[in-house]
Design a protein around this motif. Structure first.
Motif, PDB file in Angstrom:
ATOM      1  N   ILE A   9      10.096  -2.973  15.573  1.00  0.00           N
ATOM      2  CA  ILE A   9       8.838  -3.449  14.993  1.00  0.00           C
ATOM      3  C   ILE A   9       8.557  -2.727  13.678  1.00  0.00           C
ATOM      4  O   ILE A   9       8.220  -3.349  12.665  1.00  0.00           O
ATOM      5  CB  ILE A   9       7.665  -3.267  15.985  1.00  0.00           C
ATOM      6  CG1 ILE A   9       7.813  -4.262  17.145  1.00  0.00           C
ATOM      7  CG2 ILE A   9       6.319  -3.426  15.290  1.00  0.00           C
ATOM      8  CD1 ILE A   9       6.889  -3.976  18.324  1.00  0.00           C
ATOM      9  N   MET A  10       8.707  -1.405  13.677  1.00  0.00           N
ATOM     10  CA  MET A  10       8.414  -0.634  12.469  1.00  0.00           C
ATOM     11  C   MET A  10       9.451  -0.870  11.376  1.00  0.00           C
ATOM     12  O   MET A  10       9.111  -0.932  10.195  1.00  0.00           O
ATOM     13  CB  MET A  10       8.284   0.858  12.800  1.00  0.00           C
ATOM     14  CG  MET A  10       7.041   1.180  13.601  1.00  0.00           C
ATOM     15  SD  MET A  10       5.502   0.465  12.938  1.00  0.00           S
ATOM     16  CE  MET A  10       5.426   1.227  11.316  1.00  0.00           C
ATOM     17  N   ASN A  12      11.057  -3.629  10.863  1.00  0.00           N
ATOM     18  CA  ASN A  12      10.679  -4.920  10.285  1.00  0.00           C
ATOM     19  C   ASN A  12       9.435  -4.793   9.415  1.00  0.00           C
ATOM     20  O   ASN A  12       9.320  -5.441   8.376  1.00  0.00           O
ATOM     21  CB  ASN A  12      10.470  -5.972  11.370  1.00  0.00           C
ATOM     22  CG  ASN A  12      11.780  -6.453  11.953  1.00  0.00           C
ATOM     23  OD1 ASN A  12      12.822  -6.404  11.307  1.00  0.00           O
ATOM     24  ND2 ASN A  12      11.734  -6.919  13.200  1.00  0.00           N
ATOM     25  N   HIS A  13       8.506  -3.942   9.841  1.00  0.00           N
ATOM     26  CA  HIS A  13       7.308  -3.710   9.033  1.00  0.00           C
ATOM     27  C   HIS A  13       7.689  -3.134   7.666  1.00  0.00           C
ATOM     28  O   HIS A  13       7.207  -3.611   6.629  1.00  0.00           O
ATOM     29  CB  HIS A  13       6.346  -2.752   9.747  1.00  0.00           C
ATOM     30  CG  HIS A  13       5.281  -2.236   8.848  1.00  0.00           C
ATOM     31  ND1 HIS A  13       4.214  -3.008   8.450  1.00  0.00           N
ATOM     32  CD2 HIS A  13       5.135  -1.045   8.223  1.00  0.00           C
ATOM     33  CE1 HIS A  13       3.453  -2.309   7.628  1.00  0.00           C
ATOM     34  NE2 HIS A  13       3.986  -1.110   7.477  1.00  0.00           N
ATOM     35  N   PHE A  14       8.532  -2.115   7.652  1.00  0.00           N
ATOM     36  CA  PHE A  14       8.943  -1.507   6.387  1.00  0.00           C
ATOM     37  C   PHE A  14       9.697  -2.513   5.515  1.00  0.00           C
ATOM     38  O   PHE A  14       9.505  -2.564   4.297  1.00  0.00           O
ATOM     39  CB  PHE A  14       9.794  -0.261   6.634  1.00  0.00           C
ATOM     40  CG  PHE A  14       9.057   0.880   7.285  1.00  0.00           C
ATOM     41  CD1 PHE A  14       7.791   1.257   6.873  1.00  0.00           C
ATOM     42  CD2 PHE A  14       9.637   1.588   8.333  1.00  0.00           C
ATOM     43  CE1 PHE A  14       7.113   2.306   7.474  1.00  0.00           C
ATOM     44  CE2 PHE A  14       8.971   2.642   8.940  1.00  0.00           C
ATOM     45  CZ  PHE A  14       7.705   3.006   8.512  1.00  0.00           C
ATOM     46  N   ASN A  16       9.374  -5.813   5.563  1.00  0.00           N
ATOM     47  CA  ASN A  16       8.400  -6.790   5.061  1.00  0.00           C
ATOM     48  C   ASN A  16       7.497  -6.188   3.981  1.00  0.00           C
ATOM     49  O   ASN A  16       7.121  -6.875   3.032  1.00  0.00           O
ATOM     50  CB  ASN A  16       7.560  -7.352   6.212  1.00  0.00           C
ATOM     51  CG  ASN A  16       8.366  -8.290   7.079  1.00  0.00           C
ATOM     52  OD1 ASN A  16       9.255  -8.999   6.607  1.00  0.00           O
ATOM     53  ND2 ASN A  16       8.068  -8.304   8.374  1.00  0.00           N
ATOM     54  N   ALA A  17       7.167  -4.915   4.121  1.00  0.00           N
ATOM     55  CA  ALA A  17       6.367  -4.245   3.091  1.00  0.00           C
ATOM     56  C   ALA A  17       7.142  -4.224   1.774  1.00  0.00           C
ATOM     57  O   ALA A  17       6.576  -4.482   0.713  1.00  0.00           O
ATOM     58  CB  ALA A  17       6.007  -2.821   3.528  1.00  0.00           C
ATOM     59  N   ARG A  20       6.914  -7.603   0.225  1.00  0.00           N
ATOM     60  CA  ARG A  20       5.594  -7.862  -0.369  1.00  0.00           C
ATOM     61  C   ARG A  20       5.488  -7.256  -1.763  1.00  0.00           C
ATOM     62  O   ARG A  20       4.727  -7.728  -2.593  1.00  0.00           O
ATOM     63  CB  ARG A  20       4.480  -7.318   0.532  1.00  0.00           C
ATOM     64  CG  ARG A  20       4.184  -8.206   1.723  1.00  0.00           C
ATOM     65  CD  ARG A  20       2.905  -7.786   2.433  1.00  0.00           C
ATOM     66  NE  ARG A  20       2.942  -6.458   3.004  1.00  0.00           N
ATOM     67  CZ  ARG A  20       3.453  -6.158   4.195  1.00  0.00           C
ATOM     68  NH1 ARG A  20       3.970  -7.096   4.949  1.00  0.00           N
ATOM     69  NH2 ARG A  20       3.432  -4.925   4.639  1.00  0.00           N
ATOM     70  N   GLU A  25      14.619  -6.211   1.165  1.00  0.00           N
ATOM     71  CA  GLU A  25      14.326  -5.567   2.446  1.00  0.00           C
ATOM     72  C   GLU A  25      15.085  -4.264   2.611  1.00  0.00           C
ATOM     73  O   GLU A  25      14.680  -3.388   3.378  1.00  0.00           O
ATOM     74  CB  GLU A  25      14.658  -6.519   3.591  1.00  0.00           C
ATOM     75  CG  GLU A  25      16.121  -6.866   3.673  1.00  0.00           C
ATOM     76  CD  GLU A  25      16.441  -7.985   4.645  1.00  0.00           C
ATOM     77  OE1 GLU A  25      17.598  -8.025   5.084  1.00  0.00           O
ATOM     78  OE2 GLU A  25      15.577  -8.793   4.977  1.00  0.00           O
TER      79      GLU A  25
END
Length: 175
Positions: A9-10, A12-14, A16-17, A20, A25
């Protein structure tokens, strides 16, 4: 499965950040690998863990280092460079956001002042309209710069709590 799912989860968060911010990625995955690492990792270790080539990882590390999210470390007696991520959220926000925002705001001020100097002697109606817009921009920019400097210098959490209280009061007044 809990720990691995939390890591996924984290990661993927990093990733996606990074997207953005208009980056690959890869930048997020590198940060994630370093975030979860118990000790600094070498370029080769990071490349192995992310599955990206050493040249791609090396380029990405330079950018991550330049924005302050990653620190390069030298170990005594070892010629390799090792890397670690900033893990303190407060320091991460400062490095990733506030300092870059401040840099942009300061560059904006410089450019607005240059533009004002260029039209200083022009008394035309068009120059006056532009001057008013630039002066408004300069004033807003000054406020933004002061707020960012406060966030950088202060105990950020206390300041943010006070700002939230002020915003809540403003919303009550408008309702």
């Amino acid at each position: 499965m809990g720990i691995e799912e939390a890591r996924r989860i984290m990661m993927n968060h990093f990733a996606n950040a990074a997207r953005r911010f208009g980056l690959s990625e890869l930048y997020g995955y590198i940060y994630g690998v370093l975030f979860f690492a118990d000790e600094p990792l070498s370029l080769g270790e990071i490349a192995e863990k992310t599955g990206y080539s050493i040249s791609h990882v090396s380029s990405a590390l330079k950018l991550l280092e330049s924005v302050g999210l990653v620190t390069r470390i030298k170990k005594p007696g070892d010629k390799k460079a090792y890397f670690t991520a900033i893990k303190n959220l407060k320091e991460w926000r400062k490095a990733a956001y506030y300092n870059k925002l401040l840099e942009d705001v300061q560059q904006t001020r410089i450019n607005v002042q240059k533009a004002l100097e260029e039209i200083e002697k022009d008394k035309s109606e068009e120059a006056e309209k532009i001057r008013e817009k630039l002066k408004f921009m300069l004033k807003r920019n000054e406020i933004t710069e002061r707020i960012i400097k406060l966030l950088i210098k202060s105990d950020e959490e206390k300041l943010l709590e006070k700002l939230i209280l002020c915003l809540d009061e403003l919303e009550k007044e408008r309702a």
